[in-house]
Design a protein around this motif. Structure first.
Motif, PDB file in Angstrom:
ATOM      1  N   UNK A 243       0.861  -1.189   0.000  1.00 52.34           N
ATOM      2  CA  UNK A 243       0.000   0.000   0.000  1.00 52.34           C
ATOM      3  C   UNK A 243       0.896   1.238   0.000  1.00 52.34           C
ATOM      4  N   UNK A 244       0.392   2.318  -0.592  1.00 52.70           N
ATOM      5  CA  UNK A 244       1.175   3.545  -0.644  1.00 52.70           C
ATOM      6  C   UNK A 244       1.494   4.028   0.773  1.00 52.70           C
ATOM      7  N   UNK A 245       2.711   4.433   0.966  1.00 54.15           N
ATOM      8  CA  UNK A 245       3.162   4.873   2.271  1.00 54.15           C
ATOM      9  C   UNK A 245       2.402   6.116   2.717  1.00 54.15           C
ATOM     10  N   UNK A 246       1.988   6.117   3.988  1.00 52.99           N
ATOM     11  CA  UNK A 246       1.354   7.293   4.569  1.00 52.99           C
ATOM     12  C   UNK A 246      -0.105   7.489   4.220  1.00 52.99           C
ATOM     13  N   UNK A 247      -0.756   6.489   3.658  1.00 52.79           N
ATOM     14  CA  UNK A 247      -2.155   6.662   3.243  1.00 52.79           C
ATOM     15  C   UNK A 247      -3.136   6.655   4.409  1.00 52.79           C
ATOM     16  N   UNK A 248      -2.786   5.998   5.505  1.00 49.53           N
ATOM     17  CA  UNK A 248      -3.718   5.910   6.637  1.00 49.53           C
ATOM     18  C   UNK A 248      -3.542   7.125   7.541  1.00 49.53           C
ATOM     19  N   UNK A 249      -4.502   8.021   7.485  1.00 48.48           N
ATOM     20  CA  UNK A 249      -4.444   9.215   8.319  1.00 48.48           C
ATOM     21  C   UNK A 249      -4.615   8.860   9.791  1.00 48.48           C
ATOM     22  N   UNK A 250      -5.497   7.900  10.045  1.00 49.17           N
ATOM     23  CA  UNK A 250      -5.802   7.475  11.413  1.00 49.17           C
ATOM     24  C   UNK A 250      -5.621   5.973  11.547  1.00 49.17           C
ATOM     25  N   UNK A 251      -5.175   5.549  12.716  1.00 50.20           N
ATOM     26  CA  UNK A 251      -5.080   4.121  13.034  1.00 50.20           C
ATOM     27  C   UNK A 251      -5.750   3.883  14.384  1.00 50.20           C
TER      28      UNK A 251
ATOM     29  N   UNK B 244      -5.527 -14.687  16.096  1.00 47.58           N
ATOM     30  CA  UNK B 244      -6.082 -14.171  14.840  1.00 47.58           C
ATOM     31  C   UNK B 244      -5.980 -12.662  14.751  1.00 47.58           C
ATOM     32  N   UNK B 245      -5.819 -12.169  13.532  1.00 50.63           N
ATOM     33  CA  UNK B 245      -5.718 -10.735  13.287  1.00 50.63           C
ATOM     34  C   UNK B 245      -6.795 -10.329  12.282  1.00 50.63           C
ATOM     35  N   UNK B 246      -7.479  -9.253  12.594  1.00 51.82           N
ATOM     36  CA  UNK B 246      -8.548  -8.729  11.744  1.00 51.82           C
ATOM     37  C   UNK B 246      -8.198  -7.289  11.396  1.00 51.82           C
ATOM     38  N   UNK B 247      -8.550  -6.861  10.178  1.00 56.00           N
ATOM     39  CA  UNK B 247      -8.238  -5.484   9.786  1.00 56.00           C
ATOM     40  C   UNK B 247      -9.252  -4.995   8.760  1.00 56.00           C
ATOM     41  N   UNK B 248      -9.508  -3.698   8.821  1.00 61.59           N
ATOM     42  CA  UNK B 248     -10.427  -3.056   7.869  1.00 61.59           C
ATOM     43  C   UNK B 248      -9.876  -1.673   7.538  1.00 61.59           C
ATOM     44  N   UNK B 249     -10.029  -1.300   6.281  1.00 64.10           N
ATOM     45  CA  UNK B 249      -9.679   0.057   5.874  1.00 64.10           C
ATOM     46  C   UNK B 249      -8.359   0.156   5.146  1.00 64.10           C
ATOM     47  N   UNK B 250      -7.790   1.343   5.147  1.00 63.30           N
ATOM     48  CA  UNK B 250      -6.565   1.636   4.409  1.00 63.30           C
ATOM     49  C   UNK B 250      -5.444   0.669   4.800  1.00 63.30           C
ATOM     50  N   UNK B 251      -4.919  -0.078   3.845  1.00 66.73           N
ATOM     51  CA  UNK B 251      -3.775  -0.957   4.103  1.00 66.73           C
ATOM     52  C   UNK B 251      -4.097  -2.244   4.815  1.00 66.73           C
ATOM     53  N   UNK B 252      -5.375  -2.604   4.939  1.00 67.82           N
ATOM     54  CA  UNK B 252      -5.740  -3.800   5.713  1.00 67.82           C
ATOM     55  C   UNK B 252      -5.156  -5.083   5.125  1.00 67.82           C
TER      56      UNK B 252
ATOM     57  N   UNK C 253     -17.773   0.715  17.010  1.00 75.24           N
ATOM     58  CA  UNK C 253     -17.587   2.174  17.030  1.00 75.24           C
ATOM     59  C   UNK C 253     -16.446   2.561  16.089  1.00 75.24           C
ATOM     60  N   UNK C 254     -15.340   1.811  16.172  1.00 74.34           N
ATOM     61  CA  UNK C 254     -14.184   2.094  15.320  1.00 74.34           C
ATOM     62  C   UNK C 254     -14.505   1.860  13.850  1.00 74.34           C
ATOM     63  N   UNK C 255     -15.203   0.761  13.565  1.00 72.59           N
ATOM     64  CA  UNK C 255     -15.542   0.450  12.177  1.00 72.59           C
ATOM     65  C   UNK C 255     -16.491   1.483  11.581  1.00 72.59           C
TER      66      UNK C 255
ATOM     67  N   UNK D 262     -15.220   7.791   7.478  1.00 67.92           N
ATOM     68  CA  UNK D 262     -14.050   8.645   7.295  1.00 67.92           C
ATOM     69  C   UNK D 262     -13.300   8.325   6.002  1.00 67.92           C
ATOM     70  N   UNK D 263     -13.091   7.053   5.723  1.00 68.00           N
ATOM     71  CA  UNK D 263     -12.405   6.663   4.498  1.00 68.00           C
ATOM     72  C   UNK D 263     -10.901   6.782   4.526  1.00 68.00           C
ATOM     73  N   UNK D 264     -10.336   7.299   5.614  1.00 67.23           N
ATOM     74  CA  UNK D 264      -8.883   7.456   5.723  1.00 67.23           C
ATOM     75  C   UNK D 264      -8.326   6.758   6.954  1.00 67.23           C
ATOM     76  N   UNK D 265      -9.046   5.767   7.434  1.00 68.02           N
ATOM     77  CA  UNK D 265      -8.701   5.147   8.714  1.00 68.02           C
ATOM     78  C   UNK D 265      -8.448   3.651   8.551  1.00 68.02           C
ATOM     79  N   UNK D 266      -7.464   3.154   9.281  1.00 69.58           N
ATOM     80  CA  UNK D 266      -7.180   1.728   9.366  1.00 69.58           C
ATOM     81  C   UNK D 266      -7.586   1.238  10.751  1.00 69.58           C
TER      82      UNK D 266
END
Length: 562
Positions: free
Chosen positions: A30-38, A513-521, A288-290, A296-300
């Protein structure tokens, strides 16, 4: 003709590139720095079987299960079975350390954390937990100490370094003169001076207006969610919502760590009721996070435990190929709630002067009857004693040291010594329809006591189960004066009814287990090490916490694709 063929071939190759580029594990990084929020959510101690148990209980999959990406290794520098301090250090700093150490390596170095890197880049930072906020997992993101037990010192690293601090552990921030543990400093006063909104109850959540907040909702740890004072103590989801609201005011973005701390403690206690309810409470925090990330569209959003606790199995030998998790739906409290209710409602009999024979405690009959507010009548002519306690009557035949109760005659419940009858405290309790748990303090025999109580009457309404005679025997076989022995045994009894078994009361060594959603998931697909986590997060946030993170990401992609 040749040109048309070349154009078609080029178009086909381009389509394949686009298709393959959209598949997890085949694309470049994924492009570096794309996730504004984590938002990193850590369900402390949660392994695969925790998810299974919660899913069966709920009747449908948990909201974040669809976002499963891979597995994460958990071992520490000195053992394959990590503790939370070492696991958290790896997840926060990218470096392995020994169990018990807070962001200090075995060589004594103090690497900064991914939270520190976010702060240095101007991002907002936050820590949320249901334990003391100075406990191991949150501590590793902002403090450094060779021992996780030095929470008084660890607390000094929070104010000014973290914008949003929400959880338990007010005692670690208050000075000793105000009932806290700080020798001199008042960290709450210092926080107020630095512009933090300070809150202590659920009703305070709506009055936070600034961009920094310190919320300490108990002097020590918060309770399990099922035991939580819902009127006054916020849920993990509510604390997460406040943290996101405050941190999202920062135009540069934010890093937030949210820990479901009590999931781990339920595993240590082998308490399936507390475990499932805290997993479901954690799910609400994830929601809440999801919800924020989707808008937002900029959050991982990343969800991963630091290790597994307890070695829980869905099923046990007695049940065969069955489980009975549905029986837990009637529970209204945890094993801790049962322990507290039993001890509160019990009559406590001092046993400091009792006689101990073959590990059993005997006390004078007259004293036993008096403490239980019963009646005793001595018939000298018949050499017998008539006793009535708790609505139950029996006669003691002093000539042959037997007890007659109805048509039953029993021996071995009491003995005579120098004209005094001494009765077996636990057997006598059973005779009158009650039970007796014995509490001892090591090295202090004078503090030994018996807790006389109707276990069924107290416990069954809380757990929603009908207890067996075997259950009662197990519950009265442990030390009731121990901090955890009784609640642990309650958890074991409840688990048996649910056909759940456990392998340990400690941590275990398997991957989580690891779960992820959003930028860079998709960067988390496959098997990663816990030290990889902050490196991936740093790259995706663009905070450049590691000098080699671009090369690291390329190696990660190469390993995944070949």
């Amino acid at each position: 003709m040749l040109q048309r063929f070349i154009r078609k071939t080029a178009a086909l190759l381009m389509s394949l590139v686009i298709l393959l580029g959209s598949l997890p594990g085949t694309a470049g990084a994924e492009a570096k720095g794309r996730a504004k929020n984590v938002i990193l959510l850590i369900p402390d101690g949660m392994g695969i079987s925790y998810m299974t148990a919660a899913r069966i209980f709920k009747g449908e999959e948990l909201s974040f299960e669809r976002y499963v990406k891979g597995l994460m290794k958990t071992y520490s520098a000195d053992t394959n079975i990590t503790d939370s301090a070492a696991a958290g250090t790896a997840m926060a700093t990218g470096y392995k350390t020994n169990n018990g150490m807070i962001s200090v390596t075995p060589e004594g170095k103090q690497p900064s954390s991914i939270l520190d890197a976010a702060r240095e880049k101007g991002k907002g930072t936050g820590l949320v937990a249901t334990s003391r906020i100075t406990h191991a997992t949150p501590a590793v993101f902002t403090a450094h100490d060779p021992s996780r037990g030095n929470e008084v010192a660890i607390a000094l690293d929070y104010i000014g370094n973290v914008d949003v601090i929400l959880g338990g552990g007010r005692d670690m921030f208050l000075p000793q003169k105000d009932g806290g543990n700080q020798p001199e400093r008042d960290l709450i006063a210092e926080a107020k001076d630095q512009g933090y909104d300070y809150i202590t109850s659920r009703s305070d959540l709506n009055r936070v207006t600034g961009d920094k907040v310190l919320g300490l909702f108990d002097m020590s740890d918060l309770k399990y969610d099922i035991d939580r004072d819902q009127a006054n103590v916020p849920s993990l989801a509510e604390m997460t919502g406040l943290a996101v609201d405050v941190l999202s005011r920062n135009d540069q973005g934010f890093f937030l760590m949210v820990e479901g701390s009590q999931i781990d403690w339920a595993g240590h206690a082998n308490d399936p009721v507390a475990l499932i309810h805290d997993v479901l409470a954690f799910e609400e925090a994830v929601n809440v996070a999801l919800e924020f990330a989707k808008k937002d569209g900029n959050t991982l959003v990343v969800i991963v435990g630091d290790h597994e606790t307890g070695g829980i199995n869905i099923g046990n030998t007695a049940g065969g190929y069955k489980e009975n998790i549905a029986v837990l739906k009637k529970a209204k409290g945890s094993a801790n709630a049962v322990r507290d209710a039993l001890k509160k409602q019990a009559v406590q009999l001092p046993l400091g002067s009792a006689k101990q024979v073959d590990g059993r405690y005997y006390m004078p009959v007259r004293e036993w009857v008096r403490e239980l507010k019963g009646e005793l009548v001595y018939d000298e002519a018949a050499s017998s004693v008539q006793v009535s306690v708790n609505g139950t009557a029996f006669a003691m035949n002093l000539l042959n040291e037997t007890i007659v109760q109805g048509e039953e005659t029993e021996e071995g419940i009491y003995f005579l010594e120098e004209g005094t009858a001494y009765i077996d405290v636990q057997k006598a309790a059973t005779m009158i329809g009650l039970q007796a748990g014995i509490g001892t303090v090591e090295g202090e025999p004078g503090k030994t006591k018996a807790y006389i109580v109707d276990i069924r009457k107290v416990m069954e309404p809380i757990v929603g189960l009908e207890l067996t005679e075997s259950d009662l025997q197990w519950l009265t076989s442990v030390n009731w004066e121990s901090g955890s022995a009784l609640s642990n045994e309650v958890g074991t009894v409840i688990s048996a009814h649910a056909l759940i078994s456990w392998g340990s009361r400690h941590h275990t060594g398997e991957e989580v287990p690891l779960y992820a959603y959003g930028i860079g998931s998709d960067e988390f697909v496959g098997l990663i090490d816990n030290t990889d986590l902050p490196r991936i997060l740093s790259y995706l946030m663009g905070v450049e916490h590691f000098s080699d993170e671009t090369e690291f990401m390329q190696k990660l992609e190469n390993r995944r694709n070949h």
